[in-house]
Design a protein around this motif. Structure first.
Motif, short mmCIF file in Angstrom:
data_model
loop_
_atom_site.label_atom_id
_atom_site.label_comp_id
_atom_site.label_asym_id
_atom_site.label_seq_id
_atom_site.Cartn_x
_atom_site.Cartn_y
_atom_site.Cartn_z
N ARG A 306 0.84 -1.20 0.00
CA ARG A 306 0.00 0.00 0.00
C ARG A 306 0.87 1.25 0.00
O ARG A 306 0.58 2.23 -0.70
CB ARG A 306 -0.91 -0.02 1.23
N LEU A 307 1.97 1.22 0.80
CA LEU A 307 2.88 2.36 0.84
C LEU A 307 3.53 2.59 -0.52
O LEU A 307 3.64 3.74 -0.99
CB LEU A 307 3.94 2.13 1.92
N LYS A 308 3.93 1.51 -1.18
CA LYS A 308 4.63 1.66 -2.45
C LYS A 308 3.68 2.04 -3.58
O LYS A 308 4.08 2.69 -4.54
CB LYS A 308 5.39 0.37 -2.76
N LYS A 309 2.43 1.65 -3.47
CA LYS A 309 1.43 2.14 -4.41
C LYS A 309 1.27 3.64 -4.25
O LYS A 309 1.13 4.39 -5.23
CB LYS A 309 0.09 1.45 -4.16
N ASN A 310 1.28 4.09 -2.99
CA ASN A 310 1.13 5.52 -2.73
C ASN A 310 2.30 6.32 -3.27
O ASN A 310 2.15 7.48 -3.65
CB ASN A 310 1.00 5.73 -1.21
N GLN A 311 3.47 5.67 -3.36
CA GLN A 311 4.65 6.35 -3.87
C GLN A 311 4.61 6.56 -5.39
O GLN A 311 5.48 7.23 -5.94
CB GLN A 311 5.91 5.57 -3.47
N LEU A 312 3.63 5.98 -6.06
CA LEU A 312 3.43 6.25 -7.49
C LEU A 312 2.79 7.63 -7.71
O LEU A 312 2.82 8.16 -8.83
CB LEU A 312 2.54 5.17 -8.11
N LYS A 354 11.74 3.12 -10.58
CA LYS A 354 12.12 2.67 -9.24
C LYS A 354 10.88 2.29 -8.42
O LYS A 354 10.84 1.24 -7.76
CB LYS A 354 12.91 3.77 -8.52
N GLU A 355 9.88 3.15 -8.46
CA GLU A 355 8.66 2.92 -7.66
C GLU A 355 7.89 1.70 -8.16
O GLU A 355 7.40 0.88 -7.38
CB GLU A 355 7.76 4.16 -7.72
N ARG A 356 7.77 1.57 -9.52
CA ARG A 356 7.04 0.43 -10.07
C ARG A 356 7.78 -0.89 -9.81
O ARG A 356 7.18 -1.92 -9.53
CB ARG A 356 6.81 0.63 -11.57
N GLY A 357 9.12 -0.85 -9.90
CA GLY A 357 9.90 -2.05 -9.63
C GLY A 357 9.80 -2.47 -8.18
O GLY A 357 9.67 -3.66 -7.87
N SER A 358 9.85 -1.51 -7.25
CA SER A 358 9.73 -1.81 -5.83
C SER A 358 8.35 -2.40 -5.51
O SER A 358 8.23 -3.35 -4.73
CB SER A 358 9.95 -0.53 -5.02
N LEU A 359 7.30 -1.84 -6.13
CA LEU A 359 5.95 -2.36 -5.92
C LEU A 359 5.83 -3.79 -6.44
O LEU A 359 5.25 -4.66 -5.78
CB LEU A 359 4.94 -1.46 -6.63
N LYS A 360 6.40 -4.07 -7.61
CA LYS A 360 6.33 -5.41 -8.18
C LYS A 360 7.05 -6.43 -7.30
O LYS A 360 6.56 -7.55 -7.10
CB LYS A 360 6.95 -5.40 -9.59
N LEU A 361 8.20 -6.06 -6.77
CA LEU A 361 8.94 -6.96 -5.88
C LEU A 361 8.12 -7.31 -4.64
O LEU A 361 8.12 -8.46 -4.19
CB LEU A 361 10.27 -6.33 -5.48
N THR A 362 7.43 -6.31 -4.10
CA THR A 362 6.60 -6.56 -2.91
C THR A 362 5.43 -7.47 -3.26
O THR A 362 5.08 -8.37 -2.47
CB THR A 362 6.07 -5.22 -2.36
#
Length: 467
Positions: A306-312, A354-362
């Motif tokens: 949820r946090l990484k989605k928000n970072q988009l 960076k943000e999309r890659g981090s979200l995908k890893l999670t």
């Protein structure tokens, strides 16, 4: 403080608290496990897990602590006060992302930057700073607090897992000790009977009632019983030593079993009937602490997701601070919305790689843990079902062998009478006796298997710490 029971029963054997070497004290299973839970280092370690969870939660809450700040900057050169700047106040972060701020500012000096000029009495200001884009619904600070609350629950489950493991290992050791002690008693009785028979046959051979060859055979039988007795004594001593590793004082001082401490007698132990039905296995496995722990870990990853989605979202922060001149108690009466400072901050990466890659890893990590959870759950169901079947089988076997022990004892007693009347041989009597010894040992083994299977079921389900 070590409880009174341990002081009396479980002390260093060198103290010889029981006085006479042949005195005994029965250490039953319930008292032994109570000591393990209260005193073993792993039990103390399990309690530390609770404090770790509480400390971690306190640490996360600290991110929302109000902060007092003060900044003073002065410069003097060749008798001139270039500038004298004072700025201090209070910041209050909130759980919904808004930061409240209030303070006092006073600046003066010959070479003061004009934008920093304040009235001689200073300025009071108060305002808010809040995110409109990224950080509106969740930010790192709020995410860490949510994860810390889950970690607190994980810590409790970790405590249960440690205790479950400790109690199981200690319990298996106790019942192995029980088996070896009662097996030793069987061999003691068998050796006593063999030596008594040997002496009686020697006397009968001297007066001619029995052939000398019978005395030789009875001696060989006594030697064989002695060999079995010595092996049983070795196994009992080793299991007693192994049991001692679970006996501690305050998790610091290792103790030993006092001389004469024995397990509960076989006459006091009966087969345990399953206290769960086959239909309950799925629901009981589903609440295993390890499975709940995995679910909480997945929930923590969901917070990260949820946090990484928000970072988009773009960074868009708005600041607004009304200001007023400080004139004693009349400051608020001079307040006007026309006096203020405000600011806007905007930032957004163009490609968001960076943000999309981090979200995908999670997201991939969540899927990985879900698969592991499903596999672990099915494996636990299989293990519980297997142990439940073993438990159920041992009950039937114990019932069968209870009759078998009685029947072989009856046959031995009958053969003994025939031998005394000269209507049987020593060979037949010995065969009956060997069979009786074997059935007794098998019965003890089945009782131990029954207890261990019952323990194994609760261990796999993860409920031993609740007993």
């Amino acid at each position: 403080m070590m409880n009174i029971f341990i002081v009396i029963v479980l002390v260093l054997s060198s103290f010889n608290v029981f006085g006479q070497a042949d005195s005994t004290f029965v250490l039953n299973y319930q008292d032994f496990i109570k000591i393990v839970i209260q005193e073993h280092p792993f039990a103390k370690q399990a309690e530390i897990k609770i404090y770790e969870g509480e400390a971690n939660l306190l640490y996360a809450k600290g991110a929302f602590d109000p902060k007092i700040y003060t900044e003073i900057n002065q410069k003097s050169f060749k008798g001139n006060e270039y500038y004298n700047q004072i700025n201090g106040g209070l910041k209050i972060p909130t759980w919904f992302g808004v930061e409240l701020k209030g303070g006092y500012e006073q600046n003066r000096g010959v070479y003061l930057n004009p934008e920093n000029t304040t009235p001689s009495s200073g300025l009071l200001y108060a305002g808010v700073s809040f995110p409109i884009g990224q950080g509106l619904f969740i930010d790192k600070r709020r995410a860490e607090l949510k994860k810390a609350k889950l970690f607190n629950q994980v810590s409790e489950l970790e405590r249960q897992i440690i205790l479950n493991e400790l109690i199981f290992r200690a319990s298996v050791t106790y019942w192995e000790w029980f088996k070896n002690y009662n097996s030793l008693e069987v061999y003691k009785d068998a050796y006593r009977l063999a030596t008594e028979r040997h002496q009686a046959i020697i006397l009968s051979a001297k007066i001619g009632d029995k052939p000398a060859i019978d005395a030789l055979e009875a001696g060989i039988q006594a030697q064989s019983r002695l060999l079995g007795l010595q092996q049983a004594e070795l196994e009992y001593k080793n299991s007693s030593m192994l049991l001692s590793i679970y006996i501690w004082e305050d998790g610091i001082i290792p103790l030993e079993l006092a001389k004469g401490t024995i397990p509960v007698s076989i006459s006091k132990v009966t087969a345990l009937n399953p206290d769960i039905s086959y239909a309950e296995i799925d629901s009981l496995v589903n609440i295993h602490p390890a499975l709940n722990q995995s679910r909480l870990v997945i929930d923590q990853f969901k917070i990260d997701k949820r946090l990484k989605k928000n970072q988009l979202l773009p960074t868009l922060n708005l600041k607004y601070n009304p200001i007023t001149e400080y004139v004693g108690g009349e400051s608020l009466s001079n307040f006007s919305f026309d006096n203020y400072t405000w600011g806007l901050e905007f930032q957004m990466p163009i490609f968001l790689r960076k943000e999309r890659g981090s979200l995908k890893l999670t997201e991939l990590k969540i899927e990985e843990y879900k698969l592991q959870l499903s596999n672990k759950q099915e494996l636990l169901k299989y293990k519980v079902t297997s142990e439940w079947n073993k438990w159920n089988t041992t009950i039937k076997q114990i019932d069968l062998y209870t009759r078998t022990v009685d029947d072989t004892r009856t046959l031995l007693e009958g053969e003994q009478r025939l031998f005394e009347f000269g209507e049987s041989s020593l060979f037949k009597l010995n065969a009956r006796e060997v069979k009786y010894i074997q059935t007794q040992l098998k019965y003890i083994e089945l009782l131990t298997k029954n207890r261990n299977a019952a323990l194994k079921i609760k261990y796999i389900i993860g409920t031993l710490q609740n007993q």
